[in-house]
Design a protein around this motif. Structure first.
Motif, PDB file in Angstrom:
ATOM      1  N   LEU A   1      -6.085  -9.404   2.159  1.00 43.64           N
ATOM      2  CA  LEU A   1      -5.633  -8.726   0.952  1.00 43.64           C
ATOM      3  C   LEU A   1      -5.079  -7.339   1.277  1.00 43.64           C
ATOM      4  O   LEU A   1      -4.128  -6.875   0.640  1.00 43.64           O
ATOM      5  CB  LEU A   1      -6.778  -8.630  -0.055  1.00 43.64           C
ATOM      6  CG  LEU A   1      -6.417  -8.151  -1.468  1.00 43.64           C
ATOM      7  CD1 LEU A   1      -5.267  -8.978  -2.057  1.00 43.64           C
ATOM      8  CD2 LEU A   1      -7.640  -8.218  -2.377  1.00 43.64           C
ATOM      9  N   VAL A   2      -5.660  -6.678   2.267  1.00 43.95           N
ATOM     10  CA  VAL A   2      -5.079  -5.421   2.759  1.00 43.95           C
ATOM     11  C   VAL A   2      -3.646  -5.669   3.212  1.00 43.95           C
ATOM     12  O   VAL A   2      -2.728  -4.898   2.903  1.00 43.95           O
ATOM     13  CB  VAL A   2      -5.916  -4.841   3.920  1.00 43.95           C
ATOM     14  CG1 VAL A   2      -5.192  -3.659   4.562  1.00 43.95           C
ATOM     15  CG2 VAL A   2      -7.290  -4.404   3.435  1.00 43.95           C
ATOM     16  N   ARG A   3      -3.452  -6.763   3.934  1.00 48.26           N
ATOM     17  CA  ARG A   3      -2.110  -7.099   4.434  1.00 48.26           C
ATOM     18  C   ARG A   3      -1.142  -7.321   3.263  1.00 48.26           C
ATOM     19  O   ARG A   3      -0.026  -6.799   3.276  1.00 48.26           O
ATOM     20  CB  ARG A   3      -2.207  -8.351   5.303  1.00 48.26           C
ATOM     21  CG  ARG A   3      -0.903  -8.754   5.984  1.00 48.26           C
ATOM     22  CD  ARG A   3      -1.136  -9.858   6.998  1.00 48.26           C
ATOM     23  NE  ARG A   3      -1.918  -9.376   8.127  1.00 48.26           N
ATOM     24  CZ  ARG A   3      -3.208  -9.650   8.341  1.00 48.26           C
ATOM     25  NH1 ARG A   3      -3.883 -10.416   7.492  1.00 48.26           N
ATOM     26  NH2 ARG A   3      -3.843  -9.165   9.395  1.00 48.26           N
ATOM     27  N   LEU A   4      -1.575  -8.040   2.260  1.00 46.03           N
ATOM     28  CA  LEU A   4      -0.702  -8.350   1.137  1.00 46.03           C
ATOM     29  C   LEU A   4      -0.336  -7.093   0.346  1.00 46.03           C
ATOM     30  O   LEU A   4       0.821  -6.872  -0.002  1.00 46.03           O
ATOM     31  CB  LEU A   4      -1.382  -9.373   0.226  1.00 46.03           C
ATOM     32  CG  LEU A   4      -0.589  -9.828  -1.003  1.00 46.03           C
ATOM     33  CD1 LEU A   4       0.710 -10.516  -0.588  1.00 46.03           C
ATOM     34  CD2 LEU A   4      -1.444 -10.755  -1.873  1.00 46.03           C
ATOM     35  N   ARG A   5      -1.333  -6.270   0.044  1.00 44.97           N
ATOM     36  CA  ARG A   5      -1.055  -5.060  -0.745  1.00 44.97           C
ATOM     37  C   ARG A   5      -0.146  -4.109   0.034  1.00 44.97           C
ATOM     38  O   ARG A   5       0.714  -3.437  -0.540  1.00 44.97           O
ATOM     39  CB  ARG A   5      -2.359  -4.374  -1.158  1.00 44.97           C
ATOM     40  CG  ARG A   5      -2.963  -3.514  -0.085  1.00 44.97           C
ATOM     41  CD  ARG A   5      -4.256  -2.828  -0.449  1.00 44.97           C
ATOM     42  NE  ARG A   5      -4.602  -1.901   0.616  1.00 44.97           N
ATOM     43  CZ  ARG A   5      -5.834  -1.593   0.985  1.00 44.97           C
ATOM     44  NH1 ARG A   5      -6.870  -2.129   0.381  1.00 44.97           N
ATOM     45  NH2 ARG A   5      -6.051  -0.733   1.953  1.00 44.97           N
ATOM     46  N   THR A   6      -0.319  -4.046   1.354  1.00 44.96           N
ATOM     47  CA  THR A   6       0.509  -3.157   2.170  1.00 44.96           C
ATOM     48  C   THR A   6       1.945  -3.670   2.223  1.00 44.96           C
ATOM     49  O   THR A   6       2.901  -2.878   2.209  1.00 44.96           O
ATOM     50  CB  THR A   6      -0.072  -3.022   3.584  1.00 44.96           C
ATOM     51  OG1 THR A   6      -1.459  -2.654   3.509  1.00 44.96           O
ATOM     52  CG2 THR A   6       0.671  -1.961   4.387  1.00 44.96           C
ATOM     53  N   GLN A   7       2.121  -4.978   2.288  1.00 49.02           N
ATOM     54  CA  GLN A   7       3.465  -5.547   2.250  1.00 49.02           C
ATOM     55  C   GLN A   7       4.191  -5.167   0.962  1.00 49.02           C
ATOM     56  O   GLN A   7       5.363  -4.774   0.988  1.00 49.02           O
ATOM     57  CB  GLN A   7       3.390  -7.069   2.375  1.00 49.02           C
ATOM     58  CG  GLN A   7       3.043  -7.572   3.758  1.00 49.02           C
ATOM     59  CD  GLN A   7       2.875  -9.084   3.781  1.00 49.02           C
ATOM     60  OE1 GLN A   7       2.467  -9.696   2.788  1.00 49.02           O
ATOM     61  NE2 GLN A   7       3.182  -9.710   4.915  1.00 49.02           N
ATOM     62  N   LEU A   8       3.501  -5.306  -0.157  1.00 49.30           N
ATOM     63  CA  LEU A   8       4.122  -4.978  -1.435  1.00 49.30           C
ATOM     64  C   LEU A   8       4.493  -3.503  -1.507  1.00 49.30           C
ATOM     65  O   LEU A   8       5.598  -3.136  -1.926  1.00 49.30           O
ATOM     66  CB  LEU A   8       3.181  -5.342  -2.583  1.00 49.30           C
ATOM     67  CG  LEU A   8       3.698  -5.057  -3.995  1.00 49.30           C
ATOM     68  CD1 LEU A   8       4.954  -5.855  -4.299  1.00 49.30           C
ATOM     69  CD2 LEU A   8       2.620  -5.351  -5.031  1.00 49.30           C
ATOM     70  N   PHE A   9       3.565  -2.654  -1.078  1.00 52.87           N
ATOM     71  CA  PHE A   9       3.811  -1.218  -1.121  1.00 52.87           C
ATOM     72  C   PHE A   9       4.978  -0.830  -0.217  1.00 52.87           C
ATOM     73  O   PHE A   9       5.853  -0.051  -0.603  1.00 52.87           O
ATOM     74  CB  PHE A   9       2.544  -0.468  -0.700  1.00 52.87           C
ATOM     75  CG  PHE A   9       2.698   1.018  -0.708  1.00 52.87           C
ATOM     76  CD1 PHE A   9       2.576   1.736  -1.886  1.00 52.87           C
ATOM     77  CD2 PHE A   9       2.984   1.708   0.464  1.00 52.87           C
ATOM     78  CE1 PHE A   9       2.736   3.114  -1.907  1.00 52.87           C
ATOM     79  CE2 PHE A   9       3.139   3.074   0.456  1.00 52.87           C
ATOM     80  CZ  PHE A   9       3.016   3.789  -0.735  1.00 52.87           C
ATOM     81  N   ALA A  10       5.012  -1.379   0.990  1.00 51.37           N
ATOM     82  CA  ALA A  10       6.085  -1.057   1.933  1.00 51.37           C
ATOM     83  C   ALA A  10       7.429  -1.550   1.430  1.00 51.37           C
ATOM     84  O   ALA A  10       8.450  -0.864   1.554  1.00 51.37           O
ATOM     85  CB  ALA A  10       5.771  -1.658   3.300  1.00 51.37           C
TER      86      ALA A  10
END
Length: 496
Positions: A101-110
């Motif tokens: 989930l860290v990976r997913l949220r960071t993808q969206l933010f980036a």
């Protein structure tokens, strides 16, 4: 591989031309700007970008943000910081976020950042209850894959949260206090050891594009030995030490209640200031604080949208400028501002301080705002020799705007139109390290639509998790509300 941008209008933000548009061509070789001038010609094999009717400017630097909050974007309103944090940074309950989930949220933010012309983020990543390397790995992996430049933190609070605010211990039920104080918190030795390992693992990854930074949450939230140790560790690694200071009236009162002095004065007294230090916010500062900060060469990240949404106050823009304090601009978190789009932040900064001061000669200039949004933010992140301006020898982090758009029609003063008119819809290309990462609105490194689809598939799960956390943490609301009113009343009575 070389890229040649021919005969464009260019805002360099360098010491010579600053924000004044000039006409020039730019040669980029292996991610580095190797030439800027009017007499350049493309070489054989160059990839040529026609600069006709195009504006080229440095990529924007988000000098203070929290990608953690992406999961809470658009969820809260009309709460001051101390109450808002109860839900977006919950004290009770299982708020641990899995690495996937860290990976997913960071993808969206980036993705959202890059599409809005942001090429550098200073991401103060906090994990509840503590950060582990699996979570931090996920952030670095995503930013490496997506192609953005980033300072990425280990954010730390090493005091029980109820002991980081004045008065609340007298306003909460004993059982609640015991539960919060009974939770495990990292020690100074734990955090410094973690950070030393993080510097070894990550600092300078992806050709120097990704860097680790230390981030003690705030003077009142960390022990003195941790604040001093983090400052020294940042200097040893030529890295940023990122810390929240005087964001709210509550924090102003906290300094007096805890230390008998302002928070900047306390940091100076214990030796926890340096040119690598950035204060996030810096609103409720005194004139003596500003002089102290200027002398220590501390930077400030000004976050106007977040400050307005949380009702935190108005930073002393002109006083900082007059004192020579370096200013960057930040969006703050994706929940406290609900956006990582820095063009919105630039416009807000340019406008907000016109309301706060009737003397129009003291209002922010567009040059100051653009400087804070680019080279000033880079300086705050100890990145000013790498990015933040278009100069020979710096990395090619830039944005190409199409001038044949509604935002730039009619063409008048392009620097003013960039700040006041452009919203990101004119962007043709975003380039980081000489690589095109956004091409006419499309990300070239990751699949935006797959990210959105995955969030949609997990919507029910995430909302249920958030609902449960909110129910648990409502127990703090009456006590925190009373504390907030006491502090804002005390600040008002003190003439702040």
């Amino acid at each position: 591989m070389s890229t040649f941008i021919s005969s464009a209008t260019v805002i360099t933000m360098d010491p010579v031309t600053g924000s004044t548009p000039i006409t020039a061509s730019i040669r980029i070789d292996d991610g580095l700007i190797v030439a800027i001038g009017t007499d350049l010609v493309p070489g054989a094999g160059d990839t040529v970008i026609d600069g006709t009717d195009r504006l080229v400017a440095p990529g924007l630097v988000n000098a203070h943000t929290h990608s953690w909050e992406t999961l809470f974007k658009g969820r809260y309103d009309n709460l001051p910081l101390e109450l808002w944090m109860l839900f977006s940074y919950p004290i009770l309950g299982n708020s641990h976020v899995s690495p996937d989930l860290v990976r997913l949220r960071t993808q969206l933010f980036a993705a959202e950042s890059l599409k809005a012309g942001v090429t550098t983020v200073i991401d103060d990543v906090l994990e509840n209850p503590t950060q582990d390397f699996d979570q931090l790995d996920a952030v670095f992996e995503v930013y490496g894959e997506v192609g953005i430049r980033a300072n990425i933190s280990g954010h730390i609070i090493n005091k029980p949260f109820v002991d980081t605010l004045p008065f609340v211990a007298d306003l909460l039920d004993e059982s609640v206090l015991a539960e919060v104080r009974g939770a495990d918190i990292p020690t100074t030795d734990d955090y410094l050891a973690f950070s030393r390992e993080a510097f070894t693992r990550y600092h300078g990854a992806h050709g120097g594009r990704l860097r680790y930074m230390v981030a003690p949450s705030g003077p009142q939230r960390c022990t003195d030995d941790l604040l001093v140790g983090a400052t020294q560790l940042a200097l040893e690694n030529d890295a940023e030490c990122h810390i929240h200071v005087l964001e709210t009236q509550v924090q102003r009162v906290t300094g007096q209640e805890f230390y008998g002095k302002t928070l900047p004065a306390h940091l100076a007294e214990i030796g926890a200031l340096s040119p690598n230090t950035t204060f996030a916010h810096g609103i409720w500062v005194s004139d003596d604080d500003i002089a102290l900060m200027a002398d220590a060469q501390v930077s400030v990240s000004h976050n106007p949208i977040s400050n307005m949404k949380l009702g935190s106050g108005l930073a002393p823009w002109r006083k900082y400028q007059d004192a020579g304090v370096n200013l960057g601009l930040g969006s703050d978190g994706a929940s406290s501002s609900d956006t990582p789009r820095m063009l919105e932040v630039l416009k807000a900064a340019a406008l907000l301080h016109k309301v706060g001061d009737s003397d129009f000669e003291l209002w922010p200039t567009v040059d100051e705002v653009l400087r804070a949004g680019t080279i000033g933010g880079a300086r705050s992140g100890v990145l000013h020799e790498t990015t933040g301006s278009l100069e020979v020898g710096k990395r090619a982090d830039l944005v190409v705007y199409n001038l044949d758009t509604l935002a730039f029609t009619p063409r008048n003063k392009l620097d003013l139109q960039l700040v006041y008119s452009e919203n990101g819809s004119s962007i043709d290309y975003v380039m980081v390290d000489g690589k095109i990462v956004v091409d006419h609105g499309e990300l070239t490194t990751i699949d935006e639509h797959a990210i959105i689809a995955e969030f949609a598939s997990r919507r029910t799960e995430l909302q249920s998790w958030q609902d449960d956390l909110e129910k648990l943490n409502r127990v703090f609301v009456p006590g925190f509300t009373e504390m907030y009113h006491r502090c804002t009343g005390a600040a008002s009575l003190a003439g702040v």
